[in-house]
Design a protein around this motif. Structure first.
Motif, short mmCIF file in Angstrom:
data_model
loop_
_atom_site.label_atom_id
_atom_site.label_comp_id
_atom_site.label_asym_id
_atom_site.label_seq_id
_atom_site.Cartn_x
_atom_site.Cartn_y
_atom_site.Cartn_z
N ALA A 90 0.83 -1.22 0.00
CA ALA A 90 0.00 0.00 0.00
C ALA A 90 0.86 1.26 0.00
O ALA A 90 0.48 2.29 -0.59
CB ALA A 90 -0.93 -0.01 1.21
N GLN A 91 2.02 1.18 0.64
CA GLN A 91 2.91 2.35 0.72
C GLN A 91 3.75 2.54 -0.55
O GLN A 91 4.36 3.58 -0.75
CB GLN A 91 3.85 2.19 1.92
N ASP A 92 3.75 1.54 -1.40
CA ASP A 92 4.60 1.59 -2.60
C ASP A 92 3.82 2.22 -3.76
O ASP A 92 2.79 1.73 -4.17
CB ASP A 92 5.05 0.17 -2.97
N GLU A 93 4.35 3.30 -4.30
CA GLU A 93 3.66 4.06 -5.34
C GLU A 93 3.52 3.27 -6.65
O GLU A 93 2.67 3.58 -7.49
CB GLU A 93 4.39 5.38 -5.61
N MET A 94 4.32 2.26 -6.82
CA MET A 94 4.28 1.49 -8.05
C MET A 94 2.93 0.77 -8.25
O MET A 94 2.52 0.48 -9.37
CB MET A 94 5.44 0.47 -8.07
N PHE A 95 2.23 0.48 -7.14
CA PHE A 95 1.03 -0.37 -7.22
C PHE A 95 -0.28 0.42 -7.37
O PHE A 95 -1.28 -0.11 -7.86
CB PHE A 95 0.95 -1.28 -5.99
N HIS A 96 -0.33 1.65 -6.90
CA HIS A 96 -1.55 2.45 -6.99
C HIS A 96 -2.75 1.74 -6.35
O HIS A 96 -3.86 1.80 -6.88
CB HIS A 96 -1.88 2.79 -8.46
N LEU A 97 -2.54 1.05 -5.24
CA LEU A 97 -3.62 0.34 -4.55
C LEU A 97 -3.65 0.78 -3.09
O LEU A 97 -2.61 0.81 -2.43
CB LEU A 97 -3.41 -1.18 -4.61
N ASP A 98 -4.84 1.10 -2.60
CA ASP A 98 -4.94 1.47 -1.20
C ASP A 98 -5.22 0.23 -0.34
O ASP A 98 -5.47 -0.86 -0.85
CB ASP A 98 -6.02 2.55 -0.98
N GLU A 99 -5.20 0.43 0.97
CA GLU A 99 -5.35 -0.71 1.89
C GLU A 99 -6.72 -1.36 1.77
O GLU A 99 -6.86 -2.57 1.97
CB GLU A 99 -5.09 -0.26 3.33
N ALA A 100 -7.77 -0.57 1.45
CA ALA A 100 -9.11 -1.14 1.30
C ALA A 100 -9.15 -2.12 0.13
O ALA A 100 -9.72 -3.22 0.22
CB ALA A 100 -10.14 -0.02 1.09
N ALA A 101 -8.54 -1.72 -0.99
CA ALA A 101 -8.49 -2.60 -2.16
C ALA A 101 -7.67 -3.85 -1.87
O ALA A 101 -8.01 -4.97 -2.28
CB ALA A 101 -7.91 -1.85 -3.35
N LEU A 102 -6.58 -3.65 -1.15
CA LEU A 102 -5.74 -4.81 -0.78
C LEU A 102 -6.46 -5.75 0.17
O LEU A 102 -6.36 -6.97 0.04
CB LEU A 102 -4.43 -4.31 -0.16
N GLU A 103 -7.18 -5.19 1.12
CA GLU A 103 -7.92 -6.02 2.09
C GLU A 103 -8.96 -6.87 1.38
O GLU A 103 -9.17 -8.03 1.72
CB GLU A 103 -8.58 -5.12 3.14
N ALA A 104 -9.62 -6.27 0.38
CA ALA A 104 -10.62 -7.03 -0.39
C ALA A 104 -10.00 -8.22 -1.10
O ALA A 104 -10.65 -9.25 -1.30
CB ALA A 104 -11.30 -6.11 -1.39
N SER A 105 -8.74 -8.07 -1.46
CA SER A 105 -8.06 -9.18 -2.16
C SER A 105 -7.71 -10.33 -1.22
O SER A 105 -7.30 -11.40 -1.67
CB SER A 105 -6.79 -8.67 -2.83
N LEU A 106 -7.87 -10.10 0.09
CA LEU A 106 -7.49 -11.13 1.07
C LEU A 106 -8.69 -11.94 1.57
O LEU A 106 -8.59 -12.62 2.59
CB LEU A 106 -6.79 -10.48 2.27
N GLU A 107 -9.79 -11.89 0.87
CA GLU A 107 -10.94 -12.71 1.25
C GLU A 107 -10.58 -14.19 1.05
O GLU A 107 -10.30 -14.65 -0.06
CB GLU A 107 -12.16 -12.35 0.38
N PRO A 108 -10.53 -14.99 2.16
CA PRO A 108 -10.04 -16.37 2.06
C PRO A 108 -10.76 -17.23 1.04
O PRO A 108 -10.15 -18.08 0.39
CB PRO A 108 -10.26 -16.91 3.49
N SER A 109 -12.08 -17.02 0.89
CA SER A 109 -12.85 -17.88 -0.02
C SER A 109 -12.39 -17.76 -1.48
O SER A 109 -12.69 -18.62 -2.30
CB SER A 109 -14.34 -17.54 0.07
#
Length: 469
Positions: free
Chosen positions: A413-432
């Protein structure tokens, strides 16, 4: 209970009364008498001068075995079969002369061993079906619960708790298939004489081969079997015992694998077997499954070596080994299956612990999805791949060297190369998102394979295990 001599722990602690009865003296010697009655009836029906009065006398004493007489006689003649022929004759004076007519000792010994193994296999089959039913219920209930999967006991792509249980279930199903095949091949020895040639019957029936050919099928039918082995020496081939014990060893291997997994999961505090110890949860029943299973797997070597080392038409070096290894193998597998039923029926799952461990590893597994999301935002895949590798190594270093939580998502989230915030990253961690077709695979396996087997054997289900210790 005798306290001044050795008694088998399998009888005292582990095996059910039902299995113990199958290998009891009463079962053995009552079966001997049933076989003597079947032989006498067959010989009468085929024309030998045996009367119905003699048959009726034999039947009237089929179960009230005079053990004291047999035991006293065996001290004199050193032969268990002849001692019991004598004891039966004492009770049946009119039939005394026709008991065991034309037969050799293996007529009662070997046929009884087959009958006992067939009964024991049927009890094992029923218990195995009930283990399968318990596991099917567990797998169905937990089919959707994501959990961290392991290869080499290292974190790998997630699965579900139910999918993992389906792996145990599949192995037990293989054991059921093997058991039912071996069951279907069991035949009686019949009555073939000292070297398997039926020479004594050739004498009894004045060389009438057509009549002699009827003896074995008639005996088999009277004892509830479809047929006898077409050829033999004095004994049925000891390879039969090898096949039976290999089935038991297969069940033991499946049970051992499941119990090992449960023990590891209990260490991780994800799953717990029933326990009487409130302050310390030890997987003692799973450990007992593993312990007894090792015994059965090793015990399977006994009949294999016995089968390999029989000389010509028979040697007696099978006898002492066979008396111990077959009975003890069945008693042990009986105890194992009772433990499996008990453990699976009482398994407790802790979803919060499972989720916590899974989430601690998910960031490393989610990197492919995260990279694809970043590519959609305009990033270069090759550059993103290298950067994620660098950040993953840094996050892993902090976990291992500093004892920190997994900070990979924060680093991304802190890396400018990805352009992704923590909310978007958290959504990607849905175990299912990471368990693939696990739930679907469990449903298909249960519906297409397991439930038809359980439906076909519905009358054998509903058993509950009683654990002595």
């Amino acid at each position: 209970m005798s306290t001044d001599r050795y008694t088998s722990p399998l009888s005292e602690r582990y095996a059910s009364r039902e299995m113990q009865f199958i290998f009891s003296q009463d079962m053995k010697f009552q079966t001997w008498r049933r076989l003597w009655i079947a032989l006498a009836e067959t010989e009468k029906e085929l024309g030998l001068p045996i009367t119905q009065e003699q048959i009726d006398e034999l039947k009237s004493h089929a179960t009230d075995i005079n053990y004291d007489v047999a035991k006293a006689r065996e001290k004199e003649v050193r032969h268990d079969v002849m001692s019991h022929v004598y004891a039966y004759g004492v009770q049946c004076p009119k039939a005394k002369g026709i008991i065991h007519l034309g037969a050799t000792s293996c007529y009662v010994g070997d046929n009884t061993d087959i009958i006992i193994m067939a009964k024991a296999l049927e009890l094992v089959r029923k218990k195995l079906l009930n283990v399968i039913r318990e596991l099917a219920d567990f797998a169905d209930k937990q089919k959707d619960l994501p959990t961290l999967a392991f290869t080499h006991f290292q974190p790998a792509q997630p699965t579900t708790v139910g999918k993992r249980a389906s792996l145990w279930l599949e192995e037990f199903l293989m054991d059921l298939e093997d058991l039912e095949y071996v069951q279907s091949t069991l035949k009686l020895l019949g009555s073939k004489g000292t070297t398997g040639t039926q020479a004594s019957f050739l004498e009894l029936f004045d060389g009438d081969q057509e009549t002699i050919d009827k003896i074995d099928p008639m005996i088999a039918e009277k004892m509830g079997f479809k047929s006898c082995y077409p050829v033999s020496g004095q004994t049925y081939s000891r390879k039969v015992d090898t096949r039976v014990m290999n089935v038991l060893a297969g069940i033991a291997a499946s049970a051992h694998k499941m119990s090992n997994d449960i023990r590891l999961l209990q260490h991780l505090k994800e799953v717990e077997e029933p326990s009487a110890m409130a302050y310390k949860r030890n997987p003692m029943r799973s450990e007992r499954i593993a312990s007894l299973s090792r015994y059965v797997m090793v015990d399977a070597l006994n009949p294999a070596i016995t089968s390999a080392s029989q000389w010509f038409e028979r040697t007696l070096d099978d006898s002492a080994n066979k008396r111990i290894s077959i009975a003890e193998g069945f008693l042990a597998i009986d105890g194992i299956l009772d433990l499996c039923m008990n453990v699976v029926d009482g398994l407790v799952v802790y979803p919060k612990v499972i989720e916590k461990r899974l989430r601690s590893e998910l960031p490393f597994m989610a990197t492919e999805n995260i990279m694809m999301d970043a590519v959609k935002e305009g990033g270069d895949r090759q550059e993103l791949h290298e950067r994620i590798r660098e950040l993953s190594m840094e996050a892993g270093r902090r976990v291992k060297e500093e004892g920190a939580d997994n900070q990979l998502m924060a680093l991304i989230a802190q890396d400018e190369m990805f352009h992704l915030d923590e909310a978007a990253l958290e959504a990607s961690l849905e175990p299912s998102k990471y368990v693939g077709c696990s739930a679907h695979q469990v449903e298909r396996f249960l519906n297409d394979v397991i439930r038809p087997v359980l439906k076909e054997n519905e009358a054998d289900l509903g058993m509950k295990a009683e654990i002595n210790v």
